[in-house]
Design a protein around this motif. Structure first.
Motif, PDB file in Angstrom:
ATOM      1  N   SER A 183       0.833  -1.208   0.000  1.00  0.00           N
ATOM      2  CA  SER A 183       0.000   0.000   0.000  1.00  0.00           C
ATOM      3  C   SER A 183       0.869   1.260   0.000  1.00  0.00           C
ATOM      4  O   SER A 183       0.491   2.279  -0.582  1.00  0.00           O
ATOM      5  N   PHE A 184       2.031   1.217   0.624  1.00  0.00           N
ATOM      6  CA  PHE A 184       2.949   2.353   0.634  1.00  0.00           C
ATOM      7  C   PHE A 184       3.442   2.642  -0.777  1.00  0.00           C
ATOM      8  O   PHE A 184       3.482   3.804  -1.206  1.00  0.00           O
ATOM      9  N   ILE A 185       3.777   1.610  -1.508  1.00  0.00           N
ATOM     10  CA  ILE A 185       4.248   1.789  -2.893  1.00  0.00           C
ATOM     11  C   ILE A 185       3.138   2.363  -3.762  1.00  0.00           C
ATOM     12  O   ILE A 185       3.366   3.256  -4.587  1.00  0.00           O
ATOM     13  N   PHE A 186       1.900   1.882  -3.546  1.00  0.00           N
ATOM     14  CA  PHE A 186       0.778   2.398  -4.328  1.00  0.00           C
ATOM     15  C   PHE A 186       0.483   3.862  -3.985  1.00  0.00           C
ATOM     16  O   PHE A 186       0.129   4.656  -4.856  1.00  0.00           O
ATOM     17  N   LYS A 187       0.623   4.228  -2.717  1.00  0.00           N
ATOM     18  CA  LYS A 187       0.415   5.629  -2.334  1.00  0.00           C
ATOM     19  C   LYS A 187       1.455   6.530  -2.990  1.00  0.00           C
ATOM     20  O   LYS A 187       1.126   7.618  -3.485  1.00  0.00           O
ATOM     21  N   ILE A 188       2.693   6.072  -3.004  1.00  0.00           N
ATOM     22  CA  ILE A 188       3.755   6.846  -3.665  1.00  0.00           C
ATOM     23  C   ILE A 188       3.463   6.957  -5.162  1.00  0.00           C
ATOM     24  O   ILE A 188       3.621   8.027  -5.767  1.00  0.00           O
ATOM     25  N   ALA A 189       3.015   5.877  -5.786  1.00  0.00           N
ATOM     26  CA  ALA A 189       2.708   5.894  -7.220  1.00  0.00           C
ATOM     27  C   ALA A 189       1.556   6.845  -7.518  1.00  0.00           C
ATOM     28  O   ALA A 189       1.581   7.563  -8.532  1.00  0.00           O
ATOM     29  N   ILE A 190       0.557   6.875  -6.649  1.00  0.00           N
ATOM     30  CA  ILE A 190      -0.578   7.775  -6.847  1.00  0.00           C
ATOM     31  C   ILE A 190      -0.130   9.229  -6.739  1.00  0.00           C
ATOM     32  O   ILE A 190      -0.513  10.078  -7.557  1.00  0.00           O
ATOM     33  N   ILE A 191       0.692   9.516  -5.761  1.00  0.00           N
ATOM     34  CA  ILE A 191       1.188  10.881  -5.588  1.00  0.00           C
ATOM     35  C   ILE A 191       2.029  11.301  -6.788  1.00  0.00           C
ATOM     36  O   ILE A 191       1.878  12.413  -7.316  1.00  0.00           O
ATOM     37  N   LEU A 192       2.918  10.422  -7.257  1.00  0.00           N
ATOM     38  CA  LEU A 192       3.749  10.739  -8.415  1.00  0.00           C
ATOM     39  C   LEU A 192       2.913  10.952  -9.677  1.00  0.00           C
ATOM     40  O   LEU A 192       3.208  11.829 -10.490  1.00  0.00           O
ATOM     41  N   SER A 193       1.867  10.146  -9.847  1.00  0.00           N
ATOM     42  CA  SER A 193       1.023  10.313 -11.032  1.00  0.00           C
ATOM     43  C   SER A 193       0.265  11.634 -10.990  1.00  0.00           C
ATOM     44  O   SER A 193       0.084  12.280 -12.022  1.00  0.00           O
ATOM     45  N   LYS A 194      -0.154  12.058  -9.786  1.00  0.00           N
ATOM     46  CA  LYS A 194      -0.825  13.357  -9.676  1.00  0.00           C
ATOM     47  C   LYS A 194       0.139  14.496  -9.978  1.00  0.00           C
ATOM     48  O   LYS A 194      -0.219  15.455 -10.663  1.00  0.00           O
ATOM     49  N   VAL A 195       1.364  14.393  -9.492  1.00  0.00           N
ATOM     50  CA  VAL A 195       2.364  15.423  -9.756  1.00  0.00           C
ATOM     51  C   VAL A 195       2.653  15.495 -11.257  1.00  0.00           C
ATOM     52  O   VAL A 195       2.702  16.584 -11.842  1.00  0.00           O
ATOM     53  N   LEU A 196       2.835  14.341 -11.891  1.00  0.00           N
ATOM     54  CA  LEU A 196       3.090  14.331 -13.336  1.00  0.00           C
ATOM     55  C   LEU A 196       1.907  14.880 -14.129  1.00  0.00           C
ATOM     56  O   LEU A 196       2.090  15.552 -15.145  1.00  0.00           O
ATOM     57  N   ARG A 197       0.690  14.621 -13.658  1.00  0.00           N
ATOM     58  CA  ARG A 197      -0.494  15.136 -14.337  1.00  0.00           C
ATOM     59  C   ARG A 197      -0.511  16.659 -14.287  1.00  0.00           C
ATOM     60  O   ARG A 197      -0.757  17.318 -15.291  1.00  0.00           O
ATOM     61  N   TYR A 198      -0.226  17.232 -13.111  1.00  0.00           N
ATOM     62  CA  TYR A 198      -0.231  18.684 -13.001  1.00  0.00           C
ATOM     63  C   TYR A 198       0.926  19.322 -13.765  1.00  0.00           C
ATOM     64  O   TYR A 198       0.776  20.407 -14.330  1.00  0.00           O
ATOM     65  N   ILE A 199       2.053  18.655 -13.829  1.00  0.00           N
ATOM     66  CA  ILE A 199       3.170  19.160 -14.633  1.00  0.00           C
ATOM     67  C   ILE A 199       2.791  19.159 -16.114  1.00  0.00           C
ATOM     68  O   ILE A 199       3.105  20.094 -16.852  1.00  0.00           O
ATOM     69  N   SER A 200       2.090  18.120 -16.556  1.00  0.00           N
ATOM     70  CA  SER A 200       1.667  18.083 -17.962  1.00  0.00           C
ATOM     71  C   SER A 200       0.615  19.147 -18.246  1.00  0.00           C
ATOM     72  O   SER A 200       0.615  19.743 -19.334  1.00  0.00           O
ATOM     73  N   TYR A 201      -0.280  19.420 -17.281  1.00  0.00           N
ATOM     74  CA  TYR A 201      -1.235  20.521 -17.455  1.00  0.00           C
ATOM     75  C   TYR A 201      -0.503  21.855 -17.579  1.00  0.00           C
ATOM     76  O   TYR A 201      -0.858  22.699 -18.403  1.00  0.00           O
ATOM     77  N   LEU A 202       0.521  22.039 -16.761  1.00  0.00           N
ATOM     78  CA  LEU A 202       1.309  23.263 -16.809  1.00  0.00           C
ATOM     79  C   LEU A 202       2.015  23.409 -18.161  1.00  0.00           C
ATOM     80  O   LEU A 202       2.019  24.481 -18.764  1.00  0.00           O
ATOM     81  N   GLY A 203       2.580  22.317 -18.666  1.00  0.00           N
ATOM     82  CA  GLY A 203       3.233  22.341 -19.969  1.00  0.00           C
ATOM     83  C   GLY A 203       2.254  22.655 -21.090  1.00  0.00           C
ATOM     84  O   GLY A 203       2.568  23.419 -22.007  1.00  0.00           O
ATOM     85  N   ALA A 204       1.071  22.064 -21.019  1.00  0.00           N
ATOM     86  CA  ALA A 204       0.050  22.341 -22.030  1.00  0.00           C
ATOM     87  C   ALA A 204      -0.384  23.799 -21.971  1.00  0.00           C
ATOM     88  O   ALA A 204      -0.608  24.443 -23.006  1.00  0.00           O
ATOM     89  N   GLY A 205      -0.495  24.340 -20.770  1.00  0.00           N
ATOM     90  CA  GLY A 205      -0.873  25.744 -20.618  1.00  0.00           C
ATOM     91  C   GLY A 205       0.170  26.676 -21.196  1.00  0.00           C
ATOM     92  O   GLY A 205      -0.165  27.647 -21.879  1.00  0.00           O
ATOM     93  N   PHE A 206       1.460  26.377 -20.941  1.00  0.00           N
ATOM     94  CA  PHE A 206       2.520  27.209 -21.504  1.00  0.00           C
ATOM     95  C   PHE A 206       2.569  27.093 -23.026  1.00  0.00           C
ATOM     96  O   PHE A 206       2.839  28.071 -23.723  1.00  0.00           O
ATOM     97  N   THR A 207       2.295  25.912 -23.552  1.00  0.00           N
ATOM     98  CA  THR A 207       2.259  25.739 -25.002  1.00  0.00           C
ATOM     99  C   THR A 207       1.129  26.560 -25.613  1.00  0.00           C
ATOM    100  O   THR A 207       1.314  27.236 -26.641  1.00  0.00           O
ATOM    101  N   LEU A 208      -0.028  26.530 -24.987  1.00  0.00           N
ATOM    102  CA  LEU A 208      -1.155  27.317 -25.466  1.00  0.00           C
ATOM    103  C   LEU A 208      -0.865  28.805 -25.369  1.00  0.00           C
ATOM    104  O   LEU A 208      -1.134  29.568 -26.310  1.00  0.00           O
TER     105      LEU A 208
END
Length: 66
Positions: free
Chosen positions: A3-28
């Motif tokens: 469960s600890f590994i899954f929690k870390i994976a969930i947190i990392l996926s959320k961080v990567l999602r927001y970074i990709s939103y930020l990149g898309a915003g800068f591209t736009l």
């Protein structure tokens, strides 16, 4: 442990999602700014005031406007 590994994976996926939103915003934002200052960008590209190492970005901007 599992469960600890899954929690870390969930947190990392959320961080990567927001970074990709930020990149898309800068591209736009960059696309909008290029469209607003289209004539200035074309003038700089056509005047060839750039080095051979910087050809790719002005070339892409030039192609984008036509």
């Amino acid at each position: 442990m599992k469960s600890f590994i899954f929690k870390i994976a969930i947190i990392l996926s959320k961080v990567l999602r927001y970074i990709s939103y930020l990149g898309a915003g800068f591209t736009l934002l960059g696309s909008v700014v290029i469209l607003i200052f289209k004539d200035d960008v074309i003038q700089v590209v056509e005047s060839q005031q750039f080095n051979l190492q910087e050809v790719s970005l002005p070339f892409i901007i030039y192609i984008y406007n036509y």
